[in-house]
Design an enzyme around this catalytic site. Structure first.
Site, short mmCIF file in Angstrom:
data_model
loop_
_atom_site.label_atom_id
_atom_site.label_comp_id
_atom_site.label_asym_id
_atom_site.label_seq_id
_atom_site.Cartn_x
_atom_site.Cartn_y
_atom_site.Cartn_z
N SER A 93 2.97 -7.47 3.51
CA SER A 93 2.83 -7.73 2.05
C SER A 93 3.95 -8.64 1.57
O SER A 93 3.74 -9.51 0.72
CB SER A 93 2.91 -6.43 1.24
OG SER A 93 2.04 -5.47 1.72
N HIS A 140 -5.04 -13.71 10.58
CA HIS A 140 -4.36 -13.45 9.31
C HIS A 140 -4.58 -12.03 8.80
O HIS A 140 -3.66 -11.41 8.28
CB HIS A 140 -4.88 -14.46 8.28
CG HIS A 140 -4.23 -14.35 6.93
ND1 HIS A 140 -2.87 -14.48 6.74
CD2 HIS A 140 -4.76 -14.13 5.69
CE1 HIS A 140 -2.59 -14.35 5.44
NE2 HIS A 140 -3.71 -14.12 4.80
N GLU A 158 -8.03 -19.73 -5.24
CA GLU A 158 -7.99 -19.87 -3.78
C GLU A 158 -9.43 -19.91 -3.30
O GLU A 158 -10.36 -19.84 -4.12
CB GLU A 158 -7.22 -18.70 -3.15
CG GLU A 158 -5.72 -18.75 -3.43
CD GLU A 158 -4.97 -17.58 -2.81
OE1 GLU A 158 -5.26 -17.22 -1.67
OE2 GLU A 158 -4.12 -17.01 -3.50
N HIS A 201 -6.88 -17.43 8.98
CA HIS A 201 -6.51 -18.29 7.85
C HIS A 201 -6.59 -19.73 8.32
O HIS A 201 -6.08 -20.06 9.39
CB HIS A 201 -5.08 -17.94 7.39
CG HIS A 201 -4.76 -18.48 6.03
ND1 HIS A 201 -4.61 -19.82 5.79
CD2 HIS A 201 -4.59 -17.86 4.84
CE1 HIS A 201 -4.35 -19.99 4.50
NE2 HIS A 201 -4.32 -18.82 3.90
N ALA A 219 3.20 -12.26 1.70
CA ALA A 219 2.03 -12.80 0.98
C ALA A 219 2.49 -13.92 0.04
O ALA A 219 3.44 -13.76 -0.71
CB ALA A 219 1.33 -11.70 0.20
N ARG A 242 -12.93 -11.20 3.79
CA ARG A 242 -12.21 -10.88 2.54
C ARG A 242 -12.06 -12.10 1.63
O ARG A 242 -11.69 -13.19 2.10
CB ARG A 242 -10.82 -10.33 2.89
CG ARG A 242 -9.96 -10.04 1.68
CD ARG A 242 -8.65 -9.47 2.13
NE ARG A 242 -7.89 -10.39 2.94
CZ ARG A 242 -6.97 -11.22 2.48
NH1 ARG A 242 -6.70 -11.27 1.19
NH2 ARG A 242 -6.30 -11.99 3.30
N ALA A 281 0.84 -1.21 0.00
CA ALA A 281 0.00 0.00 0.00
C ALA A 281 0.87 1.25 0.00
O ALA A 281 0.64 2.19 -0.77
CB ALA A 281 -0.93 -0.01 1.21
N ARG A 318 -12.96 -18.35 2.98
CA ARG A 318 -12.04 -18.59 4.09
C ARG A 318 -12.71 -18.66 5.46
O ARG A 318 -12.34 -19.47 6.30
CB ARG A 318 -10.99 -17.48 4.08
CG ARG A 318 -9.81 -17.75 4.93
CD ARG A 318 -8.74 -16.73 4.70
NE ARG A 318 -8.08 -16.91 3.42
CZ ARG A 318 -7.24 -16.03 2.89
NH1 ARG A 318 -6.97 -14.90 3.52
NH2 ARG A 318 -6.64 -16.28 1.74
C1 SIN Z 1 -2.75 -17.31 1.00
O1 SIN Z 1 -1.81 -17.42 0.23
O2 SIN Z 1 -3.42 -18.26 1.38
C2 SIN Z 1 -3.09 -15.96 1.54
C3 SIN Z 1 -3.66 -15.12 0.50
C4 SIN Z 1 -4.49 -14.03 1.09
O3 SIN Z 1 -4.49 -13.82 2.30
O4 SIN Z 1 -5.19 -13.38 0.33
#
Ligand code: SIN
Length: 496
Positions: free
Chosen positions: A43, A338, A115, A230, A46, A373, A16, A277
């Site tokens: 970040s 997370h 994902e 997560h 990630a 999210r 950001a 998630r």
């Molecule tokens: C992940 O790689 O599982 C995390 C991706 C995310 O938090 O958007």
């Protein structure tokens, strides 16, 4: 050299902050402040990727919007979400122009993965499972060489300089000095709050500083009850769970099994392991409860070992370091804090409710995520709204209200506040986790309020003090928000 005035002060060196700073014209002066070294941010950790459409395609945009709404329990702000998705193409191509090498197949086409909550492949990745690291590496090279950007590392923003609901800059702790730095605009890009939990994927710098500063400045803050857990962090008995095993592992075909070896997700959602998630984390929690266990397993032993090593090099190596060869053994995993979905309220231009104060990334609540999210929308949020903030700065012709920066020397305390920090982390982990109830929340509130009062009575000047105050402030805000929302929705799950 520190100037007496900047067009923009950016606080934070995650995606950001870097992307916002980079998109400001060379004619404008930018000061980028970061609490630790430039390369340390959430970040950079990630793994999975960044969602979005490389090509302009209205039908694809609409499907992305629909998946984000489903994941966010339709609590998303529609105009912010449309902005996010419709501006994804330009900004993703901009990242490529900045030198980010997204992974490509043998024909040179950018590869896409899935994902949780994504019903199609739309996630770009880099370095296999090191997307954040690769993006940050490319952007850092540009930031350090852009002559209008000054960087101040190891400098902690303490408080915003506010008068009449207008922001004039920020006071910072730099070495053994407190300095007031003035700017036409200030952007909070301070990242997440993970450090207030015992188990989190975030680095320890994630103490919620931006949210706490904005709160003290009386900015609007919203939706903090939505803390995203997560489902799959590597579980170790001695350390709990911290190292992320990307959702992309399930996106490429990984299964979740309980400790009895049973693949359970079909009990909970038709998208199985790729449900949104919040649902996967809550299902894992349920399975752990039902099997009297503190973890479940992620199983990729049915996938091609060569593919696994190439596609997930970081995860493969880290698990091996922990003694698990993922090509032939189950990976022990548990849910872990997370991402903070809520934060400082901003509009679609990244503006907070305080004049000349902006926020971007995890510390803000732009409304795009709703109550939970969608995976890999967060890096996208950083770039789309970062560019919008920069555009406003580029177009603004402020009269410089130049003041000499005030600086005063201080005597730094070396007290480390480790015990209090741990008290906050333990009570938040125990009482304000995936599953919440009034009694536990009230109990946590009592502990946190006592910590806040003790800290007020024993103020010392040092980074550790400011951090622990911010942690307690944000913890109290999360608890209050969680108490207020009595129903369960998205990643806020009340069992009473
Ligand atoms: C992940 O790689 O599982 C995390 C991706 C995310 O938090 O958007």
């Amino acid at each position: 050299m520190i100037l007496s005035y900047y067009d923009l002060i950016v606080i934070g060196s995650g995606l950001a902050g870097l992307y916002t700073a980079l998109n400001v014209n060379r004619s404008k002066s930018v000061l980028l402040i970061t609490k630790a070294e430039l390369s340390i941010s959430n970040s950079a950790l990630a793994q999975g990727g960044i969602a979005g459409e490389l090509k302009h395609d209205d039908a694809a945009y609409e499907r992305h919007i629909e998946d984000t709404l489903l994941a966010g329990a339709y609590m998303n702000n529609m105009s912010a979400l449309k902005t996010l998705v419709y501006e994804s193409s330009d900004n993703l191509n901009n990242l490529i122009n900045y030198g980010v090498n997204f992974d490509r197949d043998d024909n040179g086409e950018i590869m896409l993965t899935r994902e949780g909550g994504h019903r199609e492949r739309r996630i770009l990745h880099a370095g296999g499972d090191a997307t954040g690291r690769e993006i940050i590496k490319s952007l850092l090279q540009l930031v350090v060489h852009k002559e209008n950007i000054t960087i101040l590392e190891n400098t902690m923003a303490i408080d915003l300089i506010i008068n009449n609901n207008k922001c004039f800059g920020v006071s910072v702790l730099h070495k053994d000095k407190i300095i007031s730095l003035y700017a036409g605009a200030t952007a909070l890009c301070t990242g997440g709050i993970g450090e207030i939990y015992k188990n989190s994927t975030n680095p320890s710098v994630a103490t919620g500083d931006g949210i706490a500063m904005a709160y003290r400045a009386e900015a609007n803050i919203n939706n903090l009850e939505f803390i995203q857990f997560h489902p799959t962090a590597f579980y170790k008995k001695t350390e709990g769970a911290k190292f992320l095993i990307s959702e992309a592992v399930r996106g490429e075909g990984g299964y979740l099994r309980n400790v009895e070896g049973f693949r359970f997700m079909d009990k909970y959602h038709h998208l199985l392991e790729l449900a949104p998630r919040d649902i996967v984390s809550q299902s894992v929690y349920r399975e752990m409860y039902d099997t009297w266990s503190d973890h479940v397993y992620l199983d990729v032993t049915h996938l091609d070992p060569k593919f696994l090593r190439k596609r997930f090099p970081t995860i493969y190596q880290k698990c091996l370091d922990y003694g698990v060869d993922i090509t032939n053994s189950l990976i022990p995993v548990a849910p872990v804090e997370h991402f903070s979905v809520g934060g400082i309220t901003v509009d679609i231009f990244g503006k907070t409710t305080i004049e000349n104060l902006y926020a971007n990334g995890e510390c803000c609540d732009s409304g795009v995520h709703g109550a939970n999210r969608l995976a890999s929308n967060s890096l996208l949020e950083c770039i789309v709204f970062g560019r919008r903030i920069a555009k406003t700065i580029n177009e603004c012709h402020v009269t410089k209200n130049i003041k000499n920066f005030a600086t005063h020397e201080i005597t730094l305390s070396n007290f480390n506040y480790g015990d209090i920090r741990m008290q906050i982390k333990e009570i938040m982990e125990r009482n304000v986790g995936i599953v919440r109830k009034k009694e536990n929340l009230l109990n946590a509130k009592q502990v946190i309020m006592k910590i806040k009062a003790d800290l007020r009575n024993d103020a010392r000047v040092c980074k550790a003090y400011y951090e622990v105050v911010n942690m307690a402030t944000v913890a109290a805000l999360i608890i209050d928000a969680a108490l207020k929302r009595k129903d369960s929705i998205g990643c806020h799950f009340r069992i009473d």
